[in-house]
Write a protein that holds these residues in place. Structure first.
Motif, mmCIF file in Angstrom:
data_model
loop_
_atom_site.group_PDB
_atom_site.id
_atom_site.type_symbol
_atom_site.label_atom_id
_atom_site.label_comp_id
_atom_site.label_asym_id
_atom_site.label_seq_id
_atom_site.Cartn_x
_atom_site.Cartn_y
_atom_site.Cartn_z
ATOM 1 N N LYS A 140 0.833 -1.214 0.000
ATOM 2 C CA LYS A 140 0.000 0.000 0.000
ATOM 3 C C LYS A 140 0.872 1.272 0.000
ATOM 4 C CE LYS A 140 -1.540 1.763 4.481
ATOM 5 N NZ LYS A 140 -2.322 1.607 5.666
ATOM 6 N N THR A 141 0.343 2.320 -0.638
ATOM 7 C CA THR A 141 1.056 3.597 -0.616
ATOM 8 C C THR A 141 0.820 4.251 0.736
ATOM 9 O OG1 THR A 141 0.812 3.853 -2.987
ATOM 10 C CG2 THR A 141 1.278 5.852 -1.739
ATOM 11 N N LEU A 142 1.908 4.524 1.455
ATOM 12 C CA LEU A 142 1.767 5.058 2.807
ATOM 13 C C LEU A 142 1.854 6.586 2.819
ATOM 14 C CD1 LEU A 142 1.480 4.227 5.745
ATOM 15 C CD2 LEU A 142 3.957 4.057 5.901
ATOM 16 N N ILE A 143 2.770 7.110 1.996
ATOM 17 C CA ILE A 143 2.957 8.566 1.962
ATOM 18 C C ILE A 143 2.728 9.050 0.536
ATOM 19 C CG2 ILE A 143 4.601 10.458 2.369
ATOM 20 C CD1 ILE A 143 6.084 8.510 4.321
ATOM 21 N N GLU A 144 1.790 9.956 0.358
ATOM 22 C CA GLU A 144 1.487 10.498 -0.979
ATOM 23 C C GLU A 144 1.728 11.992 -0.957
ATOM 24 O OE1 GLU A 144 -2.414 9.715 -2.864
ATOM 25 O OE2 GLU A 144 -2.495 8.072 -1.393
ATOM 26 N N ILE A 145 2.636 12.422 -1.776
ATOM 27 C CA ILE A 145 2.933 13.862 -1.856
ATOM 28 C C ILE A 145 2.446 14.327 -3.219
ATOM 29 C CG2 ILE A 145 4.778 15.587 -1.815
ATOM 30 C CD1 ILE A 145 6.352 13.635 -0.036
ATOM 31 N N ASN A 146 1.417 15.163 -3.203
ATOM 32 C CA ASN A 146 0.756 15.545 -4.451
ATOM 33 C C ASN A 146 0.955 17.016 -4.749
ATOM 34 O OD1 ASN A 146 -0.335 12.955 -4.835
ATOM 35 N ND2 ASN A 146 -2.002 13.413 -3.392
ATOM 36 N N ASN A 147 1.779 17.271 -5.783
ATOM 37 C CA ASN A 147 1.894 18.627 -6.342
ATOM 38 C C ASN A 147 2.215 19.705 -5.319
ATOM 39 O OD1 ASN A 147 1.770 18.733 -9.008
ATOM 40 N ND2 ASN A 147 -0.430 19.157 -9.154
ATOM 41 N N ILE A 148 3.119 19.423 -4.406
ATOM 42 C CA ILE A 148 3.366 20.445 -3.386
ATOM 43 C C ILE A 148 4.337 21.521 -3.885
ATOM 44 C CG2 ILE A 148 2.893 18.967 -1.378
ATOM 45 C CD1 ILE A 148 5.995 18.986 -0.926
ATOM 46 N N SER A 149 4.134 22.706 -3.375
ATOM 47 C CA SER A 149 5.076 23.797 -3.586
ATOM 48 C C SER A 149 5.410 24.380 -2.218
ATOM 49 C CB SER A 149 4.468 24.874 -4.476
ATOM 50 O OG SER A 149 4.223 24.322 -5.758
ATOM 51 N N LYS A 150 6.665 24.819 -2.095
ATOM 52 C CA LYS A 150 7.093 25.424 -0.829
ATOM 53 C C LYS A 150 8.183 26.453 -1.129
ATOM 54 C CE LYS A 150 7.584 25.382 3.795
ATOM 55 N NZ LYS A 150 6.465 25.719 4.696
ATOM 56 N N ALA A 151 8.025 27.632 -0.581
ATOM 57 C CA ALA A 151 9.041 28.671 -0.755
ATOM 58 C C ALA A 151 9.304 29.323 0.589
ATOM 59 C CB ALA A 151 8.555 29.709 -1.758
ATOM 60 N N PHE A 152 10.519 29.816 0.776
ATOM 61 C CA PHE A 152 10.826 30.672 1.916
ATOM 62 C C PHE A 152 11.096 32.051 1.328
ATOM 63 C CE2 PHE A 152 12.242 26.479 3.611
ATOM 64 C CZ PHE A 152 11.370 26.412 4.680
ATOM 65 N N GLY A 153 10.197 32.983 1.530
ATOM 66 C CA GLY A 153 10.317 34.286 0.868
ATOM 67 C C GLY A 153 10.267 34.068 -0.634
ATOM 68 N N LYS A 154 11.294 34.569 -1.325
ATOM 69 C CA LYS A 154 11.307 34.411 -2.792
ATOM 70 C C LYS A 154 12.011 33.126 -3.219
ATOM 71 C CE LYS A 154 10.752 39.128 -4.299
ATOM 72 N NZ LYS A 154 11.393 40.402 -4.383
ATOM 73 N N LYS A 155 12.607 32.446 -2.243
ATOM 74 C CA LYS A 155 13.380 31.247 -2.582
ATOM 75 C C LYS A 155 12.455 30.030 -2.707
ATOM 76 C CE LYS A 155 17.536 28.834 -1.070
ATOM 77 N NZ LYS A 155 18.436 28.982 -2.174
ATOM 78 N N VAL A 156 12.323 29.529 -3.918
ATOM 79 C CA VAL A 156 11.452 28.367 -4.153
ATOM 80 C C VAL A 156 12.226 27.094 -3.847
ATOM 81 C CG1 VAL A 156 10.154 27.098 -5.901
ATOM 82 C CG2 VAL A 156 10.171 29.607 -5.926
ATOM 83 N N ILE A 157 11.704 26.292 -2.926
ATOM 84 C CA ILE A 157 12.379 25.039 -2.562
ATOM 85 C C ILE A 157 11.740 23.880 -3.330
ATOM 86 C CG2 ILE A 157 13.197 23.592 -0.637
ATOM 87 C CD1 ILE A 157 14.076 26.526 -0.394
ATOM 88 N N PHE A 158 10.416 23.837 -3.386
ATOM 89 C CA PHE A 158 9.715 22.809 -4.163
ATOM 90 C C PHE A 158 8.669 23.450 -5.062
ATOM 91 C CE2 PHE A 158 11.176 20.396 -0.448
ATOM 92 C CZ PHE A 158 11.905 19.417 -1.111
ATOM 93 N N LYS A 159 8.572 22.891 -6.277
ATOM 94 C CA LYS A 159 7.555 23.400 -7.213
ATOM 95 C C LYS A 159 6.891 22.194 -7.856
ATOM 96 C CE LYS A 159 6.212 26.959 -10.076
ATOM 97 N NZ LYS A 159 4.831 26.636 -9.777
ATOM 98 N N ASP A 160 5.598 22.043 -7.645
ATOM 99 C CA ASP A 160 4.843 20.914 -8.217
ATOM 100 C C ASP A 160 5.577 19.587 -7.989
ATOM 101 O OD1 ASP A 160 3.039 22.790 -9.135
ATOM 102 O OD2 ASP A 160 4.111 23.038 -11.030
ATOM 103 N N PHE A 161 5.899 19.343 -6.762
ATOM 104 C CA PHE A 161 6.702 18.173 -6.383
ATOM 105 C C PHE A 161 5.778 17.002 -6.048
ATOM 106 C CE2 PHE A 161 9.006 15.600 -3.304
ATOM 107 C CZ PHE A 161 10.292 15.538 -3.820
ATOM 108 N N ASN A 162 6.089 15.832 -6.623
ATOM 109 C CA ASN A 162 5.269 14.636 -6.387
ATOM 110 C C ASN A 162 6.143 13.469 -5.949
ATOM 111 O OD1 ASN A 162 2.475 15.359 -7.475
ATOM 112 N ND2 ASN A 162 3.838 16.004 -9.124
ATOM 113 N N LEU A 163 5.614 12.665 -5.032
ATOM 114 C CA LEU A 163 6.367 11.492 -4.591
ATOM 115 C C LEU A 163 5.404 10.532 -3.894
ATOM 116 C CD1 LEU A 163 9.285 10.345 -4.268
ATOM 117 C CD2 LEU A 163 9.408 11.538 -2.087
#
Ligand SMILES: Nc1ncnc2c1ncn2[C@@H]1O[C@H](COP(=O)(O)OP(=O)(O)OP(=O)(O)O)[C@@H](O)[C@H]1O
Length: 233
Positions: free
Chosen positions: A2-25
């Protein structure tokens, strides 16, 4: 599985610094996943979001567990800002109150593995880096949870303790079919503890394959990472 952890299209930035963009796993139950990549690529940010310490700006992270999620995710603490005078003993008492599943037998076992008795009554603030690292790693396994997150597990540990602690987590995660997320800069530890390798680069998954295939194709995780940092893959 079974899939335990689903990461769907996440984005995360600190201020203007983009760390994740449309990230899937997706991570399956029981997988032992290494997260590797250059300093600052976002590994800690990602595992802290999975552990629910912080939230993505958009998208979602789903943990498919029926139990109390907070009790079933154990994360190695980063350098704690401990109040003056707080000892490992005090913290163990606190965790015993938080984790009803924690038995005396398990407590004694993990205290032995991480060699906590040596400094149990000393203030955490006054411990050496390696002692604090051992205490912080032990916290991840207090409740023997379903998901274990380790962030630079062996930093500052002498070789004997590195071998002992890697061996403990390798065996324990297999015995209890735990899902492991290991943030690491150490190829040998990744080969020993994990069955899947993910490299993060430019806010995306750059590489995702099993350790078995990685070794078949590149000889070793070290050789792969060498090519990665030279820009040859
Ligand atoms: N709370 C925060 N506020 C601002 N910037 C942050 C914050 N947390 C992390 N960052 C920045 O986000 C980026 C990703 O950091 P993160 O710690 O997730 O990287 P990492 O891949 O774990 O790095 P390392 O291998 O050095 O441990 C870095 O540029 C970092 O400076």
């Amino acid at each position: 599985m079974k899939t335990l952890i689903e990461i769907n299209n996440i984005s995360k930035a600190f201020g203007k610094k983009v760390i994740f963009k449309d990230f899937n796993l997706e991570i399956k139950e029981g997988q032992k996943v290494a997260l590797m990549g250059a300093n600052g690529c976002g590994k800690t940010t990602l595992v802290e979001m999975i552990a629910q310490f912080s939230k993505p700006d958009s998208g979602e992270i789903k943990i498919n567990l029926e139990d109390n999620i907070k009790q079933e995710i154990g994360i190695q603490l980063q350098e704690g800002n401990w109040p003056t005078g707080i000892t490992a003993h005090n913290m163990l008492d606190f965790y015993k109150a938080v984790y009803p599943k924690l038995t005396k037998e398990w407590e004694e076992k993990i205290k032995k593995v991480f060699e906590i008795d040596e400094f149990i009554d000393r203030p955490l603030k006054k411990l050496s880096g390696g002692q604090r690292q051992r205490f912080n790693a032990m916290i991840s396994i207090m409740n023997n949870p379903k998901i274990i997150i380790l962030d630079e597990l062996t930093t500052g540990l002498d070789m004997e303790l590195q071998f002992k602690i890697i061996d403990f987590f390798s065996k324990n995660t297999k015995e209890f079919n735990q899902t492991l997320l290991l943030v690491s800069h150490h190829p040998e530890e990744v080969e020993e503890m994990c069955d899947r390798l993910i490299i993060i680069k430019d806010s995306k998954v750059f590489y995702d394959d099993s350790i078995v295939n990685t070794i078949k194709k590149h000889k070793s995780v070290r050789a792969l990472m060498d090519k990665f940092f030279k820009g040859e893959i």
